[in-house]
Design an enzyme around this catalytic site. Structure first.
Site, PDB file in Angstrom:
ATOM      1  N   ILE A   1       0.824  -1.225   0.000  1.00  0.00           N
ATOM      2  CA  ILE A   1       0.000   0.000   0.000  1.00  0.00           C
ATOM      3  C   ILE A   1       0.854   1.269   0.000  1.00  0.00           C
ATOM      4  O   ILE A   1       0.341   2.348  -0.243  1.00  0.00           O
ATOM      5  CB  ILE A   1      -1.010   0.033   1.170  1.00  0.00           C
ATOM      6  CG1 ILE A   1      -0.296  -0.005   2.515  1.00  0.00           C
ATOM      7  CG2 ILE A   1      -2.024  -1.092   1.042  1.00  0.00           C
ATOM      8  CD1 ILE A   1      -1.196   0.302   3.693  1.00  0.00           C
TER       9      ILE A   1
ATOM     10  N   HIS B   1       7.222 -11.942   5.719  1.00  0.00           N
ATOM     11  CA  HIS B   1       6.856 -11.434   4.399  1.00  0.00           C
ATOM     12  C   HIS B   1       8.099 -11.042   3.633  1.00  0.00           C
ATOM     13  O   HIS B   1       9.075 -10.558   4.195  1.00  0.00           O
ATOM     14  CB  HIS B   1       5.872 -10.269   4.476  1.00  0.00           C
ATOM     15  CG  HIS B   1       6.324  -9.090   5.274  1.00  0.00           C
ATOM     16  ND1 HIS B   1       6.378  -9.084   6.658  1.00  0.00           N
ATOM     17  CD2 HIS B   1       6.737  -7.858   4.890  1.00  0.00           C
ATOM     18  CE1 HIS B   1       6.792  -7.905   7.083  1.00  0.00           C
ATOM     19  NE2 HIS B   1       7.028  -7.141   6.019  1.00  0.00           N
TER      20      HIS B   1
END
Length: 119
Positions: free
Chosen positions: A36, A105
């Site tokens: 994002i 991640h």
């Protein structure tokens, strides 16, 4: 318990669909979605569906899933057409290294020149 979804984890909520994300690939073991706050023209995060706080704990407990994350990084780079010019796969481990979500991640970054060291 390690590997189990955590109620307070943003990425676990993305895995379950509780929090929306722009998913670009999904496998039985991983989900990949656009960051994002992208730091490059291509900036995709790849997360395992199982919860481990960082890459080291994932690799220790479930090496096959860690390999799946890396395999997906290569596939995303191919899909995003950044393999020829090069790309970076980054695992931040710990807050001192910039990790802000404590669910393993990998960042796949590319689409522009990437200087070394990164900062």
């Amino acid at each position: 318990m390690a590997g189990e979804p955590q109620a307070d984890c943003l990425f676990c909520k993305i895995v379950t669909g509780e929090v929306p994300a722009t998913v670009v690939r999904e496998t039985d073991t991983t989900v990949a979605f656009r960051d994002i706050n992208p730091q490059a023209p291509t900036h995709v995060l790849i997360i395992p569906k199982v919860h481990y706080p960082d890459a080291a704990s994932l690799a220790e407990a479930e090496p096959a899933v860690a390999a799946d994350v890396l395999r997906e990084a290569a596939r995303i780079a191919r899909d995003e057409k950044i393999t020829e010019q090069g790309y970076r796969v980054v695992f931040n481990t710990g807050s001192g290294a910039g990790q802000t979500v404590f669910h393993t991640h990998a960042h796949v970054l590319g689409g522009r020149g990437l200087q070394w060291p990164p900062g």
